[in-house]
Write a protein that holds these residues in place. Structure first.
Motif, PDB file in Angstrom:
ATOM      1  N   GLY A  47       0.796  -1.217   0.000  1.00 53.76           N
ATOM      2  CA  GLY A  47       0.000   0.000   0.000  1.00 53.76           C
ATOM      3  C   GLY A  47       0.827   1.263   0.000  1.00 53.76           C
ATOM      4  N   TRP A  48       2.049   1.188  -0.556  1.00 49.16           N
ATOM      5  CA  TRP A  48       2.924   2.356  -0.613  1.00 49.16           C
ATOM      6  C   TRP A  48       2.654   3.162  -1.882  1.00 49.16           C
ATOM      7  N   THR A  49       3.170   4.366  -1.915  1.00 48.99           N
ATOM      8  CA  THR A  49       3.022   5.247  -3.071  1.00 48.99           C
ATOM      9  C   THR A  49       3.650   4.615  -4.306  1.00 48.99           C
ATOM     10  N   ARG A  50       2.923   4.652  -5.405  1.00 47.85           N
ATOM     11  CA  ARG A  50       3.398   4.046  -6.662  1.00 47.85           C
ATOM     12  C   ARG A  50       4.108   5.064  -7.543  1.00 47.85           C
ATOM     13  N   TYR A  51       4.991   4.575  -8.372  1.00 52.11           N
ATOM     14  CA  TYR A  51       5.614   5.415  -9.391  1.00 52.11           C
ATOM     15  C   TYR A  51       4.563   5.829 -10.418  1.00 52.11           C
ATOM     16  N   VAL A  52       4.627   7.087 -10.857  1.00 52.54           N
ATOM     17  CA  VAL A  52       3.731   7.555 -11.918  1.00 52.54           C
ATOM     18  C   VAL A  52       4.504   8.144 -13.093  1.00 52.54           C
ATOM     19  N   ALA A  53       5.838   8.257 -12.951  1.00 55.03           N
ATOM     20  CA  ALA A  53       6.652   8.856 -14.005  1.00 55.03           C
ATOM     21  C   ALA A  53       7.797   7.926 -14.379  1.00 55.03           C
ATOM     22  N   ASN A  54       8.151   7.927 -15.653  1.00 53.16           N
ATOM     23  CA  ASN A  54       9.317   7.197 -16.136  1.00 53.16           C
ATOM     24  C   ASN A  54      10.066   8.117 -17.093  1.00 53.16           C
ATOM     25  N   GLN A  55      11.195   8.623 -16.642  1.00 58.14           N
ATOM     26  CA  GLN A  55      11.985   9.529 -17.484  1.00 58.14           C
ATOM     27  C   GLN A  55      12.899   8.686 -18.364  1.00 58.14           C
ATOM     28  N   VAL A  56      12.695   8.792 -19.679  1.00 57.00           N
ATOM     29  CA  VAL A  56      13.311   7.856 -20.614  1.00 57.00           C
ATOM     30  C   VAL A  56      13.978   8.569 -21.783  1.00 57.00           C
ATOM     31  N   TYR A  57      14.971   7.890 -22.337  1.00 55.76           N
ATOM     32  CA  TYR A  57      15.525   8.329 -23.617  1.00 55.76           C
ATOM     33  C   TYR A  57      14.620   7.806 -24.725  1.00 55.76           C
ATOM     34  N   TYR A  58      14.205   8.704 -25.617  1.00 57.81           N
ATOM     35  CA  TYR A  58      13.300   8.333 -26.701  1.00 57.81           C
ATOM     36  C   TYR A  58      13.461   9.357 -27.810  1.00 57.81           C
ATOM     37  N   SER A  59      13.701   8.901 -29.015  1.00 58.30           N
ATOM     38  CA  SER A  59      13.827   9.815 -30.152  1.00 58.30           C
ATOM     39  C   SER A  59      13.599   9.028 -31.433  1.00 58.30           C
ATOM     40  N   LEU A  60      13.548   9.727 -32.544  1.00 56.40           N
ATOM     41  CA  LEU A  60      13.379   9.067 -33.834  1.00 56.40           C
ATOM     42  C   LEU A  60      14.546   8.144 -34.169  1.00 56.40           C
ATOM     43  N   ILE A  61      15.689   8.342 -33.549  1.00 54.34           N
ATOM     44  CA  ILE A  61      16.822   7.446 -33.798  1.00 54.34           C
ATOM     45  C   ILE A  61      17.109   6.571 -32.581  1.00 54.34           C
TER      46      ILE A  61
END
Length: 345
Positions: free
Chosen positions: A176-190
């Protein structure tokens, strides 16, 4: 400016956010990103807020904390108008407890970040990398404690694999702990690896993507093209080794498509590349960077308009690569595709 929910949370974030890695730049990597001082940072923050960009991202390792300090000074007197995102876990020293996500490290890292930022809370706090030496229960329970104390509002991760995220979410669910809501990711057309595991996970588990390096470590700025050498002043001369490798043919195929669509839309190559990202499933915000006002205003021009379905399809085709096992059958065989249809935007 368009605002979107950060994953399955009630927090609304702008579709473009500002990366403060250029603030106070020092060291072999960050000095090449930029060396923005407090006065310059205030001006960039002014421009962002005028455009509706109120989310600013930093980390404790950016120039040994100088980025957080400069950002804190730049937003002084208007804290309620901004959202602060910062990160911790990567090494900030040589001591045994100067790295990782132990209870001791996280509590200390948050206290130091609050002091550098000049605030009493952090809106989005992310673990900068998975710490295999600390039990996930210790990590997630500590973050839950910091949320309950009001020091953190929302939590997330960065640079985690899918199983690492799921193991953490399972622990949060169980207790019952706080869940992650964000995922900072590398993402691009390449660099579309995010789509193979992390994007379906994000949609299933309610994690919003905060996209970093949307221009592929400077390769999609419009300065790199087929048959031309890397420009003299390009940061890629110093920073290319820090980012994931990109095959030349993939890069030039994508750049060719970007240049064609740039001509059709009267938008710049980077504006087209960033706009494509804003149309992707699970993306909550694309983090843009800028060393000066001109770069910032150009990047802000990436929103407020839309690519056509045909233009998106051409960019998709130019940037497509064969996914690794077990993902590739989903794209090649009808039976697998029926069980795992493409994600909706």
């Amino acid at each position: 400016m368009e605002y979107r929910s950060l994953g399955q949370s009630g927090l609304k974030v702008p579709v473009l956010s500002f990366g403060a890695g250029t603030f106070g730049g020092s060291g072999p990597l960050f000095s090449h990103w930029g060396t923005t001082d407090v006065e310059e940072a205030r001006r960039l923050v002014d421009i962002c807020l005028e455009a509706g960009v109120n989310l600013f991202d930093t980390a404790d390792v950016y120039s040994n904390g100088a980025s957080e300090e400069v950002l804190g000074q730049a937003i002084k007197g208007r804290r309620d108008a901004v959202l602060i995102s910062t990160k911790a876990s990567l090494p900030t020293g040589d001591g045994a407890n100067d790295w990782g996500s132990s209870r001791s490290r996280l509590i200390g890292a948050v206290e130091k970040a609050l002091k550098r930022l000049g605030t009493d809370h952090i809106d989005i706090f992310q673990l900068h990398a998975f710490d295999a030496s600390t039990p996930v229960e210790e990590v997630v329970s500590t973050l839950d404690q910091l949320v309950n104390e009001g020091k953190l509002r929302y939590i997330g991760v960065s640079n985690f694999s899918g199983w690492q995220i799921m193991k953490s979410l399972a622990a949060a669910e169980k207790h019952g702990w706080t869940r992650y809501v964000a995922n900072q990711v590398y993402y691009s057309l390449i660099g579309r690896d995010y789509e193979w595991d992390l994007m379906p996970l994000g949609q299933d588990q309610g994690l919003g993507a905060l996209v970093w390096s949307p221009l592929g470590w400077g390769r999609l700025t419009g300065k790199v093209s087929r048959g031309k050498p890397l420009p003299e002043g390009s940061r890629l001369h110093e920073t290319a080794d820090f980012g994931p490798p990109v095959e030349d043919e993939l890069l030039y195929r994508v750049v060719d498509a970007l240049q064609e669509i740039s001509g059709e839309t009267s938008k710049t190559v980077p504006q087209v590349a960033i706009n494509w990202l804003t149309s992707r499933p699970t993306v909550s915000s694309v983090i843009i960077g800028a060393r000066n006002e001109e770069q910032l205003r150009q990047n802000l021009g990436a929103v407020g308009w839309s690519l056509t379905d045909g233009q998106i399809a051409r960019l998709d085709a130019a940037s497509a690569v064969t996914a690794p096992y077990p993902h590739f059958p989903y794209r090649r065989q009808e039976g697998f595709a029926r069980l795992n249809p493409p994600l909706a935007g």
